[in-house]
Structure formats: C-alpha cells, structure tokens
Scaffold this active site. Sequence first.
Site, PDB file in Angstrom:
ATOM      1  N   HIS A 129       0.563   6.605  -2.613  1.00 36.89           N
ATOM      2  CA  HIS A 129      -0.009   7.769  -3.291  1.00 36.89           C
ATOM      3  C   HIS A 129       0.016   8.986  -2.361  1.00 36.89           C
ATOM      4  CE1 HIS A 129      -1.430   6.070  -7.104  1.00 36.89           C
ATOM      5  NE2 HIS A 129      -1.779   4.986  -6.439  1.00 36.89           N
ATOM      6  N   ASP A 163      -3.107  12.673  -3.382  1.00 32.75           N
ATOM      7  CA  ASP A 163      -2.323  11.750  -4.200  1.00 32.75           C
ATOM      8  C   ASP A 163      -0.890  12.254  -4.225  1.00 32.75           C
ATOM      9  OD1 ASP A 163      -1.594   9.677  -6.170  1.00 32.75           O
ATOM     10  OD2 ASP A 163      -3.761   9.490  -6.403  1.00 32.75           O
ATOM     11  N   GLU A 204      -2.201   0.265  -4.808  1.00 35.14           N
ATOM     12  CA  GLU A 204      -0.929   0.394  -5.521  1.00 35.14           C
ATOM     13  C   GLU A 204       0.284   0.732  -4.645  1.00 35.14           C
ATOM     14  OE1 GLU A 204      -2.342   1.532  -9.970  1.00 35.14           O
ATOM     15  OE2 GLU A 204      -2.249   3.227  -8.600  1.00 35.14           O
TER      16      GLU A 204
HETATM   17  C1  ACM Z   1      -6.749   3.209  -8.946  1.00 33.71           C
HETATM   18  O1  ACM Z   1      -7.136   3.386 -10.110  1.00 33.71           O
HETATM   19  N1  ACM Z   1      -5.466   3.229  -8.644  1.00 33.71           N
HETATM   20  C2  ACM Z   1      -7.686   2.948  -7.861  1.00 33.71           C
END
Ligand code: ACM
Length: 772
Positions: free
Chosen positions: A273, A198, A338
């Site tokens: 991420h 991440d 995201e």
């Molecule tokens: C997530 O909670 N961004 C998969």
Amino acid sequence: MKIILRTLRQRFVQLWLFCFLPLALGATQPPVIPLPASYSLGEGCFGLQKPIGVLGPDSDKGALTQMVVNLFAESGYHAFATDGRILGGQTLRLSYLTEFDSLIGNEGYHLHIGSSEIRILANSNAGLQYAINTLGQLLRAAANDCLSAWSITDYPRFSYRGMHLDVSRHFMPVAFIFRYLDLLAMHRMNTFHWHLVDDQGWRLQIDRYPLLTEVGAWREDRSHEHWNHRPLSSPEAPKTYGGFYTKDEVRQVVAYAQARNITVIPEIEMPAHVMSALAAYPGLSCTGKNLGVPPGGVWPITHIYCAGKEETFEFLENVLLEVMELFPSPLIHIGGDEADKTEWKSCELCQARMAAENLPDVHALQSYFIRRIGAFLASHGRRLMGWDEILEGGLAENAIVMSWRGEEGGIQAARMQHHVVMTPGSHCYFDHYQGDPSTEPLAIGGFTPLDKVYAYEPEPAELTPEEKTYIIGAQANVWTEYMPVPAHVEYMVLPRMAALSEVLWSPAQSRNWESFVRRLPHLIRNYEAHGYNYARSAWKVQATEEVLPEARQIKVSLTTLLPVDSIVFRTEGKGSGNSPQVYRNPLMIGQSTKLQAYAVVNGTSTPVVERNYHIHKAFGLQVEQQPTPSKRYPGTAYSLTDGIEGSRWFADGRWSGILDDHWQASLSFGKATRVKQIGLTALHDPASWIFLPDSLVVYVSKNGRTFRPAGHLKSVPSTNTNEVSTHRFVLYPAPGRYKAIRIGAFRTADIPATHPGHGEKVWMFFSEITAD
Ligand code: ACM
Ligand code: ZN
C-alpha cells in the site's frame, strides 16, 4: 426458609418487570448515548430559567467552565463563570476528586443533579469532559426548563474506542479533520486512527524526503471512471488531484485532539500500500520501476518496498523519526496488510536476506520486516500496531493486532497474550452499505446497517475471561475509495458511530436496541444542530419476503429499522393499479406484482423502494445445482425460484455465486407442465470479478429422467462495459408439456487482458430461474 423467600421475591420482581418493562425503561433511563454505566433518578429537578453560576476547577484556566457556559447557551439558557464567592442561586461545580476513584478510572465521572446544584466530579480532565457531554445531552432533552434530577456514575467498558479515516484514497481538508474530531468527541471515541499513507497518495510532510509529498501526494484525476477501472497513469499525464498535511497542520490536529481526550495514531503503511512512496523513491522497490501514483484501485498489490535493501529500512526509520516527533501516541500503526510478495520471490536482494536471516518463506520475510520496525519503534519508547497480517510468519514482540479479516486474528493474538483492537469487516467497516443499495450512494459493498453495528460484541465468546482482557476495544474503519468528499464521510459514519459508541462505552448487559432507538432522536437533533450530513438509511423501508411454496405466495413484510410515522405502499399487478395505502399487515402476493413503498418521517418521505415479484410456474420449486454455489454466496433455500430477481448488488443474498466455468441447475415440476419460455438472471460486475456466462443451454424432460436439448444461447450480449448490470436470458423450448427442465451455463471466453482477473478464476452469479 431464606431461600424460599428469595425465590418468591425474584418471582415478584420478574412479574413486575414483565408488566412494566417498556414503560420503566423509557421512564428511568437518561436520554443519553452512550448509556451511562449506572444512574438513578431523584425527586424534583434543576431549574434552568435563572442564571446558572459555573465554578470550574482552579487548574483548568476556565476552559471547562467556558465549555459548560457554551453548552447552556446552545440550549438557550444563561450560565456564567463564577469564582465561587457569589453563593446562592443555581450553581454548577466541576471538580477533581482529591483521591483517585478507581471505579470510574481515567475517563469516568460522577454527575449529580439537585434542585439548585449540579455537581460533577472526576479523576481527570477527560472524565469532566465526558460528564459535560452527558450534561449536554440531558439539556437538549430537557422539558419545561427543568433538568431531571439524575445521579450518574459513569465510565467506559473499553479503553480503546476508535475511529479510522483513510485520507489517501481521497484527501480530506484539514478543516474536516477538526470536524471529524468533534464527532469523535461527541461519541466519546478516544482514538483517531489516521490512515495517512496508501497507494493512491502520501499525505504527510516529511522534511527529509520532500518528494513524498511533491510527487507522492498527487495523482491523475480520473474521477469520471469507476475506482476499479482506472488504468495506471502515463508519466506525462498531469497530476492534479491530491493534497497533504503540513507539519504545522498535523501539530494543530494533534493538539485539537489532545484537548478532547483523543489520541491520534498515525498509520504509515508498509511493506505494501505504498505505491505513492515508490512513485517518489522508485529505488525502494525490488524492481526499481516507477509506476507512478495510481489514480484508482490496484489489485493485487505487488509493487511494495524491497525487504532486501538496507535503504528501505534507513528510509522508513528516518520517516518514523519524524512521525514520532509529530505524534506523541504511544502506538504507531505500520499497516502490514495485503502485501502480495510476488516481487520479493524474484528479487535477488530479498532472497539473499532470506538466506542470511534463515527465513523459510516470504511470510517469514514480512515478519522479519515488521519485527525490525517494531524493534526500532520500541527503542524509541513506542509500540507497533498493525493489521492482522502481522501475525503471519510470527508476531513482533509486544505488537498490538488490529483484527480486520474477521475476528480470527484477534482471537489468535489474544491467546498469545497480545493486545487486540477488533475491527472486523462484518460489523466495523463503515465503508459498507447501511441500507438497500438501490437507494444508497455507491459503496464498496458489504451490508452493515445500524442494528448490525449495535449488535457487535468485541469480546469473542470463545475466549476465556483472562484472554478477553487482551481485547482493549474496537474501531470502525472508514476507507474512502467511494467517499470523495467530507459530506460523504459524514453520511457513512452517522449514525453508525452512535451505535458503536454504545458498544464500546456502556456495560454489555445494558445493551438494548429498543432503548437505543428511543434515545437516538436526541442525538440526531444534535447532528442537525451542527449541520452534520447523517444517513437517513435506517428510516427507509425494508421489504422482507418469505416464500410460501405450497400456497404459491410471497409474504412481504415492510419494516424500518427506526420508528417512522407511517409506511406507504402501492401495488401494480395483472389488470390492477392500486392507489397508495398505509401499510398495516404483511402483504400476501399471489400473482406477479410490482410493489413500491416508502416511509414518512416528520412529514418527509424516504426514497421509494421497489420490488418486482414474478409468480411463475417454477416458483417455489427446489433447484438442484452442480456445482453447488460457493459458501460465501450460497443464495437462500428458494433464491433461484423466489419470484425475485437479484439486485445489482452481488451480496444482496439472492445470488448464487459459482467460482467455476460451468454450472447446471435442474428443477422438477412434479407433473407435466406446459412451458413456453424459460428464463435465467445473471449478473455482470467486472469490478467484483463477476462475469456473464458465454453460452447457455436449456434441456427439457417429459418423463423427469431423460433430458434433451431444447434451445441454446451463444454469445450473450456485449459485456464490453464495466457497468454493473443484471441480465435476464430467455429461451423458448418447443411448445409442449414438460416434467422437468435443466439449464447449463458455461464460461469459455478469456477475461479481457486489461482485467486483473485475466487468467484467473472468475465468478458467475445467478438468481432467478423462471418458467412461464
Ligand atoms: C484493510 O482493510 N486492508 C486493513
Ligand atoms: Zn527485494
């Protein structure tokens, strides 16, 4: 005739059940979580006082036998491995079925307990282990050195039973990963989703790209600040916080998991991420900028892999080759969530890719990215799994969707005949609060108590039976922004994992909260025996209020989710201080009162829950709001006049959320009413994009139709802080009798430039309007 007889018989059965159900459920269910698929209780029991000879399957080299011997030892009984030549006495036999039993499948088992023999049969090692798990629970609940004569045939409802763990936001030592896998096995979870990448840390050794861990695994330690208020680090700041797993450690984890019937699915996030990877290899982004490894939250996530550069794919394929070498899992998770595509929109290479591949927009570009990786994985015999954003712009062939933004993505994917794992935030995010936030450690938000997890149904009702077959299971996600240490992770997953294990394993029709609650103490004792840090949240007192506007009273019920010995409360009101009393019936609060309550469980008190009830002149009145609050934060019918201020937690249901720069609330007393002061409570929570109004105006009306300004507050207290706080504003109109009042709230000032909401719409949150 036949039909009538059947009807009568059913009536009789119903009547019988009606009379005896509570007793029958308690007496005839094995004290096991998850509840077995089918079971019956025979006569007599298996004596535990004499030594027990354990005979395992030949092929197993004694591992299962040893597991059973240890199990008896843990409960204080003597068992020993035998080769079967010693006959007589108490025996336990574990064996593989000679023919595959399709009823119990790859993970099921048969367990028969007789007076002198326990017999366990399964198709697989996993099945034998799950039988041993059940046996262990029966043993811990056994009374009088005697094991009740259960016959159990058991198998899981879902083939995918998962637990996720984010080790990027906070690195978790490998010793804890083993402990976490023990917990998964204890709850019959067969999938460990290891979130290894991440923004805040890359946690996996990759030989070809050593900087991923040399640089990407370390960040500046800004633990003293709120997660969402840590600025990006300067290049000079010492990078001391982090860690990573070596390949040897990963192999050990995979083997440890495999021995417990657990598949480890690695998650290698892309295209977003990944600021940790971009700190190591800045050339893989569109801009080439080095922003470092962020020490805290980043939003929106714009700094992502460039989809135009071939180097990006070369890098990811090389990484994935090493990942596939380490992880035998048929599924590889590539994230996909995201990604803010701002950088792609202004990147020449990304634009060139879109033109060359005929991609109409950046969603199609993400889809191209994911499909390309999916094809690479497929060429190596693996399947791609991703968060539900991988649906946008078109789903990669054969991809498995993890539905997290509710169930919509999962429903859509199942209808497209793609396999789905359900992980909706509403029920499956174990980073959410599980009890009253005022008595819980800081969490990311949300409210997912034990009973809500238990009530989760992974197969959405709107799917057809055929479509439902694509829902292969569900998973709880454990994002660790607010869980810096392993003990905190344990707290957040226990006992919620127990609830999820029953959702995923037991037949849907057997789900019953009261039954679960009766069986849970045995499992809790097991947590205690192993020193797991489980949450006591479900034993805390919950105060539930009902506003009775006519009576000008609040009816307060005090409950706990799980049984307690007693609930104790005390009230403090006008001129009275009451000593503690045991709670029996709902309290009727008719004047301003402070209430404190706690529960007593096994002689220990739970944290005190406190409420302040304010019965004022606007209590229980209807409020007209303009604009009406957001559907996401509508408050309740009386939340603005229920005599209770909102808590510091924006999602407690008491707040009306306004995504606008002005708000007006009007209420009518019905008759001329003397009002000396008017109050309004608002919330300040910048991390959640909630700011106080900059000015407030109060209007009063003598006739209920025409209003005149009666006071005005400008520049409310300094909010130059990121701390969450509630503010009560008070205005004093000219003394008089009024039929109606109105409050106007305005946001005029800019959000500070340092806040990610700068220039964007932000929230105002309001709870109580008071008149005294
Ligand atoms: C997530 O909670 N961004 C998969
Ligand atoms: Zn680019």
